[in-house]
Design an enzyme around this catalytic site. Structure first.
Site, mmCIF file in Angstrom:
data_model
loop_
_atom_site.group_PDB
_atom_site.id
_atom_site.type_symbol
_atom_site.label_atom_id
_atom_site.label_comp_id
_atom_site.label_asym_id
_atom_site.label_seq_id
_atom_site.Cartn_x
_atom_site.Cartn_y
_atom_site.Cartn_z
ATOM 1 N N ARG A 179 0.857 -1.194 0.000
ATOM 2 C CA ARG A 179 0.000 0.000 0.000
ATOM 3 C C ARG A 179 0.895 1.246 0.000
ATOM 4 N NH1 ARG A 179 -4.811 1.397 4.328
ATOM 5 N NH2 ARG A 179 -3.113 1.236 5.856
ATOM 6 N N ASP A 459 -3.848 3.309 14.182
ATOM 7 C CA ASP A 459 -3.005 3.859 13.140
ATOM 8 C C ASP A 459 -3.534 5.242 12.808
ATOM 9 O OD1 ASP A 459 -5.243 3.495 11.551
ATOM 10 O OD2 ASP A 459 -4.313 2.047 10.193
#
Length: 554
Positions: A179, A459
């Site tokens: 990603r 996160d």
């Protein structure tokens, strides 16, 4: 070219007692050598070509984002685009799935750091998403060492030696997907014509340039997760990048495969269109639930009904269920995988009670996703892989997916927007948001993008929700429950008092030092008290890192 593991060299060097100045100089030397290897002249040329070719179009798309945000602020309403009705109604499918992406029951995610990558690749998961986005703080060291780790992992040779243990990648492990950073982020340490390069093109380009052929030689391929897309035109740009890059490197068209995270409210209205634009490269869509919630808070920060305490926002709420139902139906109509989201609960190997709660919560979450028709789901910890894998194998009776479950559910625009929300906002919820945001920002500025807090994996996406809620609650002057049988209005003075308390507690516990507390508080106040909503916390945080690095002469 064989890239050496510079990150490993730094860690090994750190285990030996050294004078602080000598240690810093050695670390800089190792990073300089790593940078030279990762950014070889040929790699630099390739990234520069990508940036020059697509810089203008990327800039135009980011301007469109800003224009749409203003339109929504002024009362604009989201609808399924009338001009693409022919795409939604036509019969078409995405490209056939590569063999190593056919079974995606369990996908483990985490930052592209050597130890995490080895443990994830060896975990028994079907897929590992190596993250250079929300769970990786993009310091130059982290970005360069991530590319080194990807180089080794793509060849099956990733290894890390520590004082306690040697970690080695198994010969056959999870399928690797990378990603890169989203379109909105830049890489300030790589300039093209005097301007910062796109973080997306930098991350994508280096991985593709160094590793595409090695992955193909091992029976896999260059696979990507695409984050933060807000429209099908942004997916179209990615497809142009894929076609251009494959041609430039002599790769067959369609070699690249991409799964798109539907993690913005605007993208939810263009799922068909996004798959259509990427159809020769598309593999599926993913329910990026936490960023999706943050996107709603951001796009409707002033107008929407305030969200309740973060813990009360669960996936069984009607608007989130509709989002999932639409995704599954869309993917399966087009022959693509529908991948479920991340349950933030993580187990503990030291606390049996915490472990039992995490397993119970994750089981309920994944059973709900399986019932909705998802073909796989995300976990954040290796201990959860066997649990979730068994759930999918048992429920799907050994089948690789549930693409036969197409359904005919009609989802209306209003169904995707928040409704029937719980209303309770509590002092504890406010304090938790403050504490979580403070801790995450502190760790992010120190170079850590994924942080376990209160037995949840935080996160950037989950931290964004915490600070966004605080901003929204202040703007709406919400009423909150004090926990003492009383209700009162949330104000800036309450925020400052609670912030002082929570920051003091973190300092007293040794979590945050005095110097770090000042810069964390400065950034936190900017995010929560600024008169306009700050689009992403990672952008001012990144600017702070760059400024401090330049000041320190690194």
């Amino acid at each position: 070219m064989k890239l050496k593991m510079a990150a490993q060299a730094i860690r090994m060097n750190q285990t030996q007692p050294q004078h602080p100045l000598k240690a810093r100089l050695e670390a800089r030397s190792i990073l300089a050598r790593a940078t030279e290897e990762v950014l070889s002249p040929e790699a630099r040329q390739f990234i520069t070509m990508l940036e020059r070719t697509f810089r203008s179009e990327r800039s135009e798309l980011l301007n469109r984002r800003a224009e749409q945000a203003e339109w929504l602020k002024s009362g604009g309403r989201l609808e399924f685009p009338a001009e693409t009705n022919n795409v939604r109604s036509a019969q078409w499918t995405v490209a056939p799935c590569p063999p190593d992406l056919k079974r995606r029951h369990v996908e483990i995610t985490g930052p592209a750091e050597a130890k995490m990558m080895i443990n994830a690749l060896n975990s028994g998961a079907d897929v590992f998403m190596a993250d250079i986005e929300d769970s990786l703080s993009p310091t130059w060291e982290n970005v360069i060492f991530a590319q080194q780790s990807l180089y080794a992992a793509s060849r099956g040779t990733l290894e890390l030696k520590t004082a306690e243990k040697t970690y080695k990648q198994n010969s056959r492990g999870a399928t690797l997907i990378v990603r890169p950073r989203g379109w909105h982020l830049s890489e300030a340490n790589f300039l093209v014509d005097g301007r910062a390069c796109s973080g997306s093109l930098f991350d994508f380009g280096l991985h593709l340039f160094h590793n595409a052929r090695a992955l193909l030689d091992r029976g896999s391929g260059p696979y990507f997760y695409l984050p933060k897309l807000e429209s099908s035109t942004e997916a179209r740009l990615w497809n142009k990048v894929f076609v251009y890059a494959q041609e430039a490197l002599g790769l067959p068209r369609g070699t690249i495969r991409a799964t798109v995270l539907i993690e913005t409210i605007t993208a939810a209205f263009e799922m068909d269109e996004i798959l259509f634009e990427l159809r020769e490269h598309a593999s599926g869509l993913n329910a990026g639930r936490w960023d999706y919630l943050f996107s709603i808070l951001k796009k409707f920060s002033r107008s929407a009904t305030p969200f309740p305490d973060r813990a009360r926002i669960t996936m069984d709420l009607p608007f989130l269920r509709s989002y999932c139902e639409l995704m599954v139906q869309t993917c399966h109509r087009r022959g693509a995988h529908a991948i479920g989201g991340m349950s933030a609960f993580i187990p503990s190997r030291k606390d049996k009670a915490v472990n039992e709660i995490a397993f119970k919560k994750v089981t309920a979450d994944k059973e709900r996703e399986i019932a909705l028709g998802f073909d796989g789901s995300w976990v954040a910890h290796p201990d959860l892989v066997p649990l979730v894998k068994k759930l999918f194998v048992d429920k799907l009776e050994g089948a690789p997916d549930q693409k036969h479950m197409i359904g005919n559910i009609q989802v209306l625009p209003a169904d995707l927007l928040p409704r029937d929300l719980p209303t309770e906002i509590t002092e504890q919820g406010i304090r938790t948001n403050i504490s979580v945001a403070l801790q995450y920002i502190h760790r992010w500025l120190q170079g850590q993008g994924a942080v376990a807090i209160h037995n949840l994996m935080e996160d950037a996406a989950t931290a964004e929700i915490s600070r966004a809620q605080l901003w929204q609650w202040l703007q709406h002057n919400v009423v909150f429950h004090t926990g003492k049988g009383a209700y009162t209005f949330f104000s800036e003075s309450f925020y400052r008092d609670f912030l002082k308390d929570e920051l003091s507690a973190l300092q007293n516990s040794g979590e945050i030092g005095e110097i770090d507390a000042k810069r964390v508080r400065k950034l936190m106040d900017y995010l929560v008290l600024h008169h306009e909503f700050v689009e992403f916390l990672t952008k001012p945080a990144y600017d702070m890192i760059q400024t401090e690095t330049q000041t320190n002469g690194h």
